[in-house]
Write an enzyme that holds these catalytic residues in place. Structure first.
Site, PDB file in Angstrom:
ATOM      1  N   GLU A  98      -5.988  -2.911  20.095  1.00 18.42           N
ATOM      2  CA  GLU A  98      -5.195  -2.898  21.341  1.00 18.42           C
ATOM      3  C   GLU A  98      -4.481  -4.238  21.531  1.00 18.42           C
ATOM      4  OE1 GLU A  98      -7.899   0.258  23.907  1.00 18.42           O
ATOM      5  OE2 GLU A  98      -8.298  -1.871  24.128  1.00 18.42           O
ATOM      6  N   LYS A 116      -9.780   0.048  39.414  1.00 15.23           N
ATOM      7  CA  LYS A 116      -9.806  -0.991  38.365  1.00 15.23           C
ATOM      8  C   LYS A 116      -9.247  -2.337  38.852  1.00 15.23           C
ATOM      9  CE  LYS A 116     -11.201   1.998  35.143  1.00 15.23           C
ATOM     10  NZ  LYS A 116     -10.561   2.401  33.930  1.00 15.23           N
TER      11      LYS A 116
HETATM   12  C1  5RP Z   1     -10.509   1.025  25.277  1.00 18.91           C
HETATM   13  C2  5RP Z   1      -9.970   0.415  26.515  1.00 18.91           C
HETATM   14  C3  5RP Z   1      -9.614   1.330  27.637  1.00 18.91           C
HETATM   15  O1  5RP Z   1      -8.286   1.129  27.972  1.00 18.91           O
HETATM   16  C4  5RP Z   1     -10.492   1.055  28.816  1.00 18.91           C
HETATM   17  O2  5RP Z   1     -11.846   1.159  28.411  1.00 18.91           O
HETATM   18  C5  5RP Z   1     -10.221   2.027  29.972  1.00 18.91           C
HETATM   19  O3  5RP Z   1     -10.636   3.291  29.631  1.00 18.91           O
HETATM   20  P1  5RP Z   1     -10.371   4.557  30.557  1.00 18.91           P
HETATM   21  O4  5RP Z   1      -8.899   4.798  30.536  1.00 18.91           O
HETATM   22  O5  5RP Z   1     -11.146   5.668  29.857  1.00 18.91           O
HETATM   23  O6  5RP Z   1     -10.895   4.254  31.927  1.00 18.91           O
HETATM   24  O7  5RP Z   1      -9.811  -0.770  26.646  1.00 18.91           O
HETATM   25  O8  5RP Z   1     -10.911   0.052  24.362  1.00 18.91           O
END
Ligand code: 5RP
Length: 214
Positions: A98, A116
Site C-alpha cells: 500500500e 476512523k
Molecule cells: C489493509 C488496510 C486497510 O485499508 C485498513 O485495514 C482498513 O480496512 P477496512 O476498509 O476493512 O476497514 O490498511 O492493510
C-alpha cells in the site's frame, strides 16, 4: 458508510488513467463499483494479492507497477486518520505494498467510515511488517518506544514477512514516529502514512459522504 465513501471516490477517476487500488473491505466496495466503469480506465495496480484477485474477477486489468509508472490516483481505506490526514494502515496486513503504490501516485484518496477519524492516533494497534529473524529485536525496540508488540499469529504478508501490532502508543508526532520506526533494523514498513499522507479523506456517514482535507 464504507460503500458511500467508495461511491464518492469514483468522482476522482479520470478517463484513460491507471488507478492504484488499496486493500480491505472499503477498498473492496471501490473495486466492485469500479467494475461498472472499467471501460473508462486503462487499468489498475493492486496493493495486495487479494485485491488483484478481486479486480481480475471483475475483468479489470491489473498491471505491474514497474510497467505502469507514475499513477494519477490511489484509492484505499485506513484504520485511523487524524485531522492532518496522517493515517494508520495495515489492519489487513498489506501496508508495505500500500505504501509503495501510494508513493507512486499523484493523489491519494482515503475512503473510510466516519469512525476512523480521531484526534490522536494509536488506539488502533500500529502494524509493523518485520523480517522474521528480526522479530525479537524489533519488539524490544518498540518496547523502548513505549509500545507493546503483539505478533499477528499465523499471519504471513504477501512479501513473506510477519506483522507486529503495537499497542499503547499515543501518536502525537506521526511524521517523526514513522521515520524513527523505519530505522529499526528488520522493519520493512510501519503502518503510519504521515510522511506521505492522504490528500483527501472521504468519510461515509449515515447521511452520505463527507470530504475532509488537511
Ligand atoms: C489493509 C488496510 C486497510 O485499508 C485498513 O485495514 C482498513 O480496512 P477496512 O476498509 O476493512 O476497514 O490498511 O492493510
Amino acid at each position: 458508510m464504507k460503500k458511500a465513501a467508495a461511491e464518492a471516490a469514483l468522482d476522482y477517476v479520470e478517463k484513460g488513467g491507471v488507478i492504484g487500488i488499496g486493500t480491505g473491505s472499503t477498498a473492496n466496495h471501490f473495486i466492485d463499483l469500479l467494475a461498472g466503469i472499467k471501460g473508462q480506465i486503462d487499468g489498475t495496480v493492486a496493493s495486495s494479492i487479494a485485491s488483484a484477485e478481486r479486480l481480475q474477477s471483475h475483468g479489470i486489468r491489473v498491471m505491474d507497477l514497474n510497467e505502469a509508472g507514475q499513477l494519477a490516483l490511489y484509492v484505499d481505506g485506513a484504520d485511523e486518520s487524524n485531522h492532518s490526514l496522517h493515517l494508520i494502515k495495515g489492519g489487513g496486513g498489506a501496508l508495505t505494498r500500500e505504501k509503495i503504490v501510494a508513493g507512486a501516485s499523484e493523489k491519494f484518496i482515503c475512503i473510510a467510515d466516519e469512525s476512523k477519524l480521531v484526534d490522536v492516533m494509536g488506539k488502533f494497534p500500529l502494524p509493523v511488517e518485520v523480517i522474521p529473524m528480526a522479530r525479537e529485536l524489533v519488539a524490544r525496540e518498540l518496547t523502548r518506544l513505549g509500545g507493546k508488540s503483539v505478533l499477528r499469529e499465523g499471519y504471513v504478508t504477501d512479501n513473506g514477512n510477519i506483522i507486529l501490532d503495537v499497542h499503547g502508543l499515543e501518536i502525537t508526532d506521526a511524521i517523526a514516529l514513522e521515520s524513527r520506526l523505519n530505522h529499526i533494523p528488520g522493519v520493512v514498513t510501519n503502518g503510519l502514512f504521515a510522511i506521505r499522507p492522504a490528500d483527501v479523506l472521504i468519510l461515509g456517514t449515515p447521511t452520505g459522504a463527507k470530504t475532509v482535507t488537511a
